[in-house]
Structure formats: structure tokens, C-alpha cells
Design a protein around this motif. Structure first.
Motif, short mmCIF file in Angstrom:
data_model
loop_
_atom_site.label_atom_id
_atom_site.label_comp_id
_atom_site.label_asym_id
_atom_site.label_seq_id
_atom_site.Cartn_x
_atom_site.Cartn_y
_atom_site.Cartn_z
N SER A 13 -3.56 -14.97 3.37
CA SER A 13 -2.55 -13.93 3.19
C SER A 13 -3.00 -12.61 3.82
O SER A 13 -2.18 -11.86 4.36
CB SER A 13 -2.22 -13.74 1.71
OG SER A 13 -3.33 -13.26 0.98
N VAL A 14 -4.29 -12.33 3.77
CA VAL A 14 -4.80 -11.09 4.38
C VAL A 14 -4.60 -11.13 5.90
O VAL A 14 -4.07 -10.19 6.49
CB VAL A 14 -6.28 -10.85 4.02
CG1 VAL A 14 -6.88 -9.73 4.86
CG2 VAL A 14 -6.40 -10.53 2.53
N GLY A 19 -1.07 -9.65 10.94
CA GLY A 19 -0.17 -10.00 12.04
C GLY A 19 -0.39 -11.43 12.51
O GLY A 19 -1.41 -12.05 12.23
N ASN A 20 0.61 -11.93 13.22
CA ASN A 20 0.58 -13.32 13.67
C ASN A 20 -0.63 -13.67 14.52
O ASN A 20 -1.18 -14.76 14.39
CB ASN A 20 1.86 -13.65 14.44
CG ASN A 20 3.07 -13.69 13.55
OD1 ASN A 20 2.97 -13.91 12.34
ND2 ASN A 20 4.24 -13.46 14.13
N SER A 63 -3.93 -4.81 -4.36
CA SER A 63 -5.30 -4.35 -4.60
C SER A 63 -6.32 -5.44 -4.31
O SER A 63 -7.39 -5.16 -3.75
CB SER A 63 -5.45 -3.83 -6.03
OG SER A 63 -5.20 -4.86 -6.96
N GLY A 64 -6.02 -6.68 -4.66
CA GLY A 64 -6.94 -7.78 -4.36
C GLY A 64 -7.07 -8.00 -2.87
O GLY A 64 -8.18 -8.20 -2.35
N GLU A 65 -5.95 -7.96 -2.15
CA GLU A 65 -5.98 -8.12 -0.70
C GLU A 65 -6.75 -6.97 -0.05
O GLU A 65 -7.50 -7.17 0.90
CB GLU A 65 -4.57 -8.19 -0.14
CG GLU A 65 -3.84 -9.46 -0.48
CD GLU A 65 -2.37 -9.42 -0.12
OE1 GLU A 65 -1.84 -10.50 0.17
OE2 GLU A 65 -1.76 -8.34 -0.15
N PHE A 66 -6.57 -5.77 -0.59
CA PHE A 66 -7.29 -4.61 -0.04
C PHE A 66 -8.79 -4.80 -0.16
O PHE A 66 -9.53 -4.57 0.79
CB PHE A 66 -6.84 -3.32 -0.73
CG PHE A 66 -7.52 -2.10 -0.20
CD1 PHE A 66 -7.20 -1.60 1.05
CD2 PHE A 66 -8.48 -1.45 -0.94
CE1 PHE A 66 -7.82 -0.47 1.56
CE2 PHE A 66 -9.12 -0.31 -0.45
CZ PHE A 66 -8.78 0.17 0.81
N ARG A 67 -9.24 -5.24 -1.30
CA ARG A 67 -10.68 -5.45 -1.50
C ARG A 67 -11.21 -6.54 -0.57
O ARG A 67 -12.28 -6.41 0.00
CB ARG A 67 -10.97 -5.80 -2.95
CG ARG A 67 -10.46 -4.76 -3.94
CD ARG A 67 -11.55 -3.91 -4.48
NE ARG A 67 -11.25 -3.00 -5.56
CZ ARG A 67 -10.45 -1.96 -5.52
NH1 ARG A 67 -9.74 -1.71 -4.46
NH2 ARG A 67 -10.32 -1.14 -6.55
N LEU A 68 -10.43 -7.60 -0.42
CA LEU A 68 -10.84 -8.66 0.51
C LEU A 68 -10.80 -8.14 1.94
O LEU A 68 -11.67 -8.48 2.75
CB LEU A 68 -9.96 -9.90 0.35
CG LEU A 68 -10.28 -11.08 1.27
CD1 LEU A 68 -11.75 -11.48 1.19
CD2 LEU A 68 -9.37 -12.25 0.93
N LEU A 69 -9.84 -7.31 2.27
CA LEU A 69 -9.77 -6.72 3.60
C LEU A 69 -11.03 -5.92 3.91
O LEU A 69 -11.57 -6.00 5.01
CB LEU A 69 -8.53 -5.82 3.70
CG LEU A 69 -8.24 -5.16 5.04
CD1 LEU A 69 -8.00 -6.21 6.13
CD2 LEU A 69 -7.03 -4.24 4.91
N ARG A 101 -10.35 -16.32 -7.17
CA ARG A 101 -10.24 -16.76 -5.78
C ARG A 101 -10.61 -15.63 -4.82
O ARG A 101 -11.31 -15.85 -3.84
CB ARG A 101 -8.84 -17.27 -5.47
CG ARG A 101 -8.43 -18.51 -6.25
CD ARG A 101 -6.97 -18.90 -6.01
NE ARG A 101 -6.08 -17.75 -6.05
CZ ARG A 101 -5.26 -17.37 -5.05
NH1 ARG A 101 -5.20 -18.07 -3.94
NH2 ARG A 101 -4.48 -16.32 -5.16
N PHE A 102 -10.10 -14.44 -5.11
CA PHE A 102 -10.42 -13.30 -4.26
C PHE A 102 -11.91 -12.95 -4.36
O PHE A 102 -12.55 -12.64 -3.38
CB PHE A 102 -9.56 -12.08 -4.62
CG PHE A 102 -8.21 -12.10 -3.97
CD1 PHE A 102 -8.01 -11.53 -2.72
CD2 PHE A 102 -7.14 -12.71 -4.60
CE1 PHE A 102 -6.76 -11.55 -2.12
CE2 PHE A 102 -5.88 -12.73 -4.01
CZ PHE A 102 -5.70 -12.16 -2.76
#
Length: 114
Positions: A13-14, A19-20, A63-69, A101-102
Motif C-alpha cells: 500500500s505504501v 505511484g504506479n 499514520s502506520g503508512e507514514f511510519r513505514l514510509l 504487520r506494519f
């Protein structure tokens, strides 16, 4: 976490949010090392495609995606961008707001980072 789990888990998802082109790079990579090489190559130092995508997505993601980013930035040798996004505090509360998971994906990035 094995790379195959990483790329089909939260990282998916990140990278889709970036982008594609970046989602395709993740999908085609077979290891953390290859992912790092491909991101660096496709960033294009003079253009900064990956860095621009990270900055753009950082304002939109959960917020989870941001941390993984942030962890993905460290993995791909762009830790300075992670620090820039959070004022030099990329690793403060890195897992706050993240499910297991994150957290596992963040740990995999840290383990595989150069």
C-alpha cells in the motif's frame, strides 16, 4: 520478515501510494537489496523522482503508512529524507499507531538497511 511477505504486506500500500511506477518496482523486486538498487536508480539524482513521491505521499498517508514510509526511506538509502520529514526525529515513536504487520515491515526495513 521475508521479502516476499514484505512486498505483499503493508509495503504494497505504501508503494502504491507513491505511484504506479514505484508499485511496479516493488512488485518486480526479489530482495531488499534489489529494491534499494532499483529505487536509487529510478530516483534519478538530478530529478529526484522517489524523493518527490515520498514528500507528496507523506502528507496523505495513514499514520502506520507514514511510519513505514520513513523506514522505507532508511532502507533505500534516503534516511535523510525521513529525518527531513519529521524534523530530525525519524526514529522517535517509529511504531506508534502501527499494527503488528506494519511493525514487522518496519523491522524488516531496519534489518535490511545499509
Amino acid at each position: 520478515m521475508k521479502f516476499s511477505e514484505f512486498k505483499t504486506g503493508p509495503a504494497r500500500s505504501v508503494f502504491a501510494g507513491l505511484g504506479n511506477d514505484w508499485a511496479a518496482i516493488l512488485g518486480e523486486a526479489y530482495s531488499f537489496e534489489e529494491l534499494r538498487r532499483e529505487v536509487i536508480t529510478h530516483n534519478d539524482r538530478d530529478v529526484g523522482r522517489f524523493v518527490a513521491a515520498v514528500r507528496r505521499y507523506a502528507g496523505k498517508c495513514s499514520s502506520g503508512e507514514f511510519r513505514l514510509l520513513l523506514a522505507v526511506c532508511a532502507l533505500t538509502d534516503f534516511g535523510h529524507v525521513a529525518d527531513e520529514l519529521v524534523g530530525g526525529r525519524a526514529w522517535q515513536d517509529i511504531t506508534r499507531g502501527c499494527d503488528l504487520r506494519f511493525r514487522a515491515a518496519i523491522a524488516a526495513c531496519v534489518e535490511a538497511a545499509p
